[in-house]
Motif scaffolding. Sequence first.
Motif, PDB file in Angstrom:
ATOM      1  N   MET A  36       0.429 -10.139  11.170  1.00 56.70           N
ATOM      2  CA  MET A  36       0.957  -9.843   9.829  1.00 56.70           C
ATOM      3  C   MET A  36       2.316 -10.519   9.676  1.00 56.70           C
ATOM      4  SD  MET A  36       1.952  -6.170   8.052  1.00 56.70           S
ATOM      5  CE  MET A  36       0.269  -5.627   7.774  1.00 56.70           C
ATOM      6  N   GLU A  37       2.496 -11.253   8.579  1.00 61.47           N
ATOM      7  CA  GLU A  37       3.784 -11.901   8.310  1.00 61.47           C
ATOM      8  C   GLU A  37       4.560 -11.075   7.295  1.00 61.47           C
ATOM      9  OE1 GLU A  37       4.747 -15.805   6.021  1.00 61.47           O
ATOM     10  OE2 GLU A  37       4.445 -16.379   8.127  1.00 61.47           O
ATOM     11  N   VAL A  38       5.737 -10.648   7.683  1.00 58.47           N
ATOM     12  CA  VAL A  38       6.572  -9.810   6.825  1.00 58.47           C
ATOM     13  C   VAL A  38       7.924 -10.483   6.652  1.00 58.47           C
ATOM     14  CG1 VAL A  38       7.727  -7.582   6.617  1.00 58.47           C
ATOM     15  CG2 VAL A  38       5.423  -7.686   7.543  1.00 58.47           C
ATOM     16  N   ARG A  39       8.374 -10.565   5.385  1.00 59.56           N
ATOM     17  CA  ARG A  39       9.678 -11.142   5.079  1.00 59.56           C
ATOM     18  C   ARG A  39      10.602 -10.075   4.495  1.00 59.56           C
ATOM     19  NH1 ARG A  39       9.713 -16.845   4.560  1.00 59.56           N
ATOM     20  NH2 ARG A  39       7.660 -17.782   4.824  1.00 59.56           N
ATOM     21  N   ALA A  40      11.883 -10.282   4.672  1.00 61.40           N
ATOM     22  CA  ALA A  40      12.848  -9.402   4.023  1.00 61.40           C
ATOM     23  C   ALA A  40      12.620  -9.458   2.515  1.00 61.40           C
ATOM     24  CB  ALA A  40      14.275  -9.842   4.361  1.00 61.40           C
ATOM     25  N   GLY A  41      12.553  -8.295   1.885  1.00 60.13           N
ATOM     26  CA  GLY A  41      12.297  -8.212   0.448  1.00 60.13           C
ATOM     27  C   GLY A  41      10.858  -7.939   0.093  1.00 60.13           C
ATOM     28  N   ASP A  42       9.940  -8.072   1.057  1.00 56.63           N
ATOM     29  CA  ASP A  42       8.518  -7.818   0.761  1.00 56.63           C
ATOM     30  C   ASP A  42       8.308  -6.355   0.370  1.00 56.63           C
ATOM     31  OD1 ASP A  42       7.422 -10.308   1.046  1.00 56.63           O
ATOM     32  OD2 ASP A  42       6.824 -10.039   3.141  1.00 56.63           O
ATOM     33  N   TYR A  43       7.404  -6.158  -0.577  1.00 54.66           N
ATOM     34  CA  TYR A  43       6.961  -4.815  -0.928  1.00 54.66           C
ATOM     35  C   TYR A  43       5.804  -4.452   0.001  1.00 54.66           C
ATOM     36  CZ  TYR A  43       9.719  -5.725  -5.110  1.00 54.66           C
ATOM     37  OH  TYR A  43      10.740  -6.044  -5.969  1.00 54.66           O
ATOM     38  N   VAL A  44       5.929  -3.310   0.663  1.00 54.92           N
ATOM     39  CA  VAL A  44       4.946  -2.939   1.672  1.00 54.92           C
ATOM     40  C   VAL A  44       4.500  -1.495   1.464  1.00 54.92           C
ATOM     41  CG1 VAL A  44       5.793  -4.563   3.416  1.00 54.92           C
ATOM     42  CG2 VAL A  44       6.795  -2.273   3.279  1.00 54.92           C
ATOM     43  N   ILE A  45       3.332  -1.190   2.013  1.00 51.43           N
ATOM     44  CA  ILE A  45       2.852   0.182   2.087  1.00 51.43           C
ATOM     45  C   ILE A  45       3.029   0.647   3.527  1.00 51.43           C
ATOM     46  CG2 ILE A  45       0.889   1.725   1.771  1.00 51.43           C
ATOM     47  CD1 ILE A  45       1.898   0.520  -0.824  1.00 51.43           C
ATOM     48  N   VAL A  46       3.702   1.784   3.697  1.00 53.82           N
ATOM     49  CA  VAL A  46       3.965   2.293   5.048  1.00 53.82           C
ATOM     50  C   VAL A  46       3.641   3.789   5.097  1.00 53.82           C
ATOM     51  CG1 VAL A  46       5.757   0.594   5.600  1.00 53.82           C
ATOM     52  CG2 VAL A  46       6.384   2.744   4.484  1.00 53.82           C
ATOM     53  N   PRO A  47       3.306   4.303   6.288  1.00 52.63           N
ATOM     54  CA  PRO A  47       3.046   5.744   6.423  1.00 52.63           C
ATOM     55  C   PRO A  47       4.349   6.529   6.538  1.00 52.63           C
ATOM     56  CG  PRO A  47       2.677   4.639   8.512  1.00 52.63           C
ATOM     57  CD  PRO A  47       3.021   3.556   7.534  1.00 52.63           C
ATOM     58  N   LEU A  48       4.346   7.706   5.946  1.00 48.14           N
ATOM     59  CA  LEU A  48       5.438   8.657   6.130  1.00 48.14           C
ATOM     60  C   LEU A  48       4.808  10.042   6.149  1.00 48.14           C
ATOM     61  CD1 LEU A  48       8.567   8.972   6.355  1.00 48.14           C
ATOM     62  CD2 LEU A  48       8.522   9.572   3.933  1.00 48.14           C
ATOM     63  N   GLY A  49       4.764  10.654   7.332  1.00 46.34           N
ATOM     64  CA  GLY A  49       4.026  11.896   7.471  1.00 46.34           C
ATOM     65  C   GLY A  49       2.555  11.635   7.176  1.00 46.34           C
ATOM     66  N   PRO A  50       1.929  12.501   6.383  1.00 48.38           N
ATOM     67  CA  PRO A  50       0.504  12.292   6.073  1.00 48.38           C
ATOM     68  C   PRO A  50       0.277  11.318   4.919  1.00 48.38           C
ATOM     69  CG  PRO A  50       1.256  14.355   5.112  1.00 48.38           C
ATOM     70  CD  PRO A  50       2.424  13.803   5.888  1.00 48.38           C
TER      71      PRO A  50
END
Length: 731
Positions: A36-50
């Motif tokens: 996975m290529e990730v750059r500063a400023g990218d909009y991402v989906i991440v887990p937080l708790g459930p």
Amino acid sequence: MASEISTEEKIVSGTASVLLPLALPKPYDYKVPAGMEVRAGDYVIVPLGPQELLGVVWGEGTGEVGHNRLRPVAEVLDAPPMPAVLRRFVDWVASYTVSPPGSVLRLAIRAPGALEPQRMRTAYRLGDEWPARMTPARTRAVEVAGDGFARTVRELAEEAGVSDSVVRGLVDAGTLLPVDIPTEVPFDDPNPAAPGVDLSPEQRDAAALLRAHVDAEKFSAVLLDGVTGSGKTEVYFEAVAAALKQKKQVLILLPEIALTSQFLERFERRFGCRPAEWHSDLSTRERRRVWRGVAEGRAPVVVGARSALFLPFPDLGLIVVDEEHDAAFKQEDGVAYHARDMAVVRASLGQFPIILSSATPSLETAVNAEQGRYAEVRLEARHGKAQLPDVTAIDMRADPPERGRWLSPVLVKEIAKALEAGEQSMLFLNRRGYAPLTLCRTCGHRIECPQCSAWLVEHRFRRELACHHCGYTAPVPKACPSCGAEDALVACGPGVERIAEEVVEIFPEARVAVVSSDNLRGPAAHEEVFRAIEAREVDIVIGTQIVAKGHHFPWLTLVGVVDADLGLENGDLRAGERTFQLLQQVAGRAGRAERPGRVFLQSFMPEHGVMRALVSGRRDEFLQREAAARERVGLPPFGRLVGVVVSAPDASLAQKIAREMSRRVPRTDEVSVLGPAPAPLALLRGRTRLRFLVKAGRNVNIQSFIRAWLEDMKIPNAARVTIDVDPYSFM
């Protein structure tokens, strides 16, 4: 313009620091999965708790949590990354306002649907295959399609004047080939070379100075200070044109949605198309379209309210803050910030100019110009043959209205003169509804809001009582809620509805329009009423501050201020300044064309400094007196203030927290903390409110003091502590 965008951002490997749009003190670290290529400023989906949440990559991971304990980034969204300058701006605003960075980030991603891929629709273009049989209808359709544009079946059928089945037959024959096109309407490109209106020599000189600031391509702040009707908009349009010629994006901030309709028409006349709009009344679909258009550089110019400042412009080259003095630029709820001041910061971070335009500059801006921090461009005369109106104060002690009425005989005679001459009048009262207070004549009971320490305002047209602070409404009771006496309730004081009732009684033949936020919902309603006024379908306009600024009505020659003293009742430090600005703006609606204007101020204090300044036209002397008075006691802009409000649904809990905060105040000679004391609105939306006021010198880092004071405070979930750096409201 999209081709000019640079999306080069640093690639993040291993771990990424992700800021979430929550009231969290800092970004969280996440693992970047292999491949996975990730750059500063990218909009991402991440887990937080459930849950899985939208966030923005803020940079490399901090390493505070072991790599083996990190959860992975779930998805990188297909959208242009948030520009680095916007990320710096979010951090700056968070630090200045003493707010969690995630709360500020929430302001910048208020159209999350824009991060999803744009929906496409099928359209058709002319191909090389021809059907075996051509009919006249097919021939017309082929001729229309011959221009090479892609159209849907319906669009092509309508333009060719044929049925849908004819077009579908050409599709089946392979004559028309399918192509995918975006569902969203594209943004038009303004023409910066289009000729504008003829400028006066004074306007041309001012425009040249503004263009020079844009051409310098570096940060500068310029005050465009021009009397009402001097053509400030047309002058700063020349700076907008200069920025567009550089292929830069432009942001124009307006304080009110009500100002947009006439402004958009003026912009279209100057540049050949309308700009993109950004305000709270937009549909979800339009917000998504504008947000994405800005991010991709396809929206060259945005006209918007204060929240437009957080749009993801990749190539912003100019900000204009129109009516920069207006208190509507101050955001009170959530993250408390002043859009004018933050716009200056945004321009500084982006290294481009900002123009602050006003006929009544704020004291903060005027002092910055006087001390050389801002450049200043002045327009001293109205455009064309228009002259500034004559202003007269009516002493209500000497010329009181008839019993039960609110308009002085002097003002009534002037309205009659305007009607006889076929001219329009405006009556201004900055008070919505019919009456601000309902009182029982039998027992003296005053009807209050059950959730706020405020009187309920009667709205007779809607037959209800309403709280203008929390939105609570109730029917007007037939009997007093306290003593039960029937027909004993009486309306005390006037609102615009009551003034309208009086005007209709005195001038039954006149066409009257009430202009207030209560009866105008959204830009379309504003546009219709202002169109009717401009078309002379209205004789007398009765309005609140919505009518006070930005509007041009050529036949409006008379302005009457029903209660010029009203704003002076507010005991905050800006009461005089705000009253002067508002009344000066209202007065500026009169005589904006060839017919001379007349302004009458109904006042019980015509000797007050604000009234004398308005009548004499000596604005600069008034500002100098205001500045000297504040400088003597170290108040803004010569000192720093922070409002800190403790609120809780239970009064004892609020008092307990406030006592603990008092005990924790750091000891220093540089900062004084006043309070806690009940806030002027001691009860708001059912919550008891206690207020501290923190005062310091101009060069004190007051944010550091606030952080040191509140850093280890444990605030129960039911309570809230809100911080307002540079408060504008002291309620």
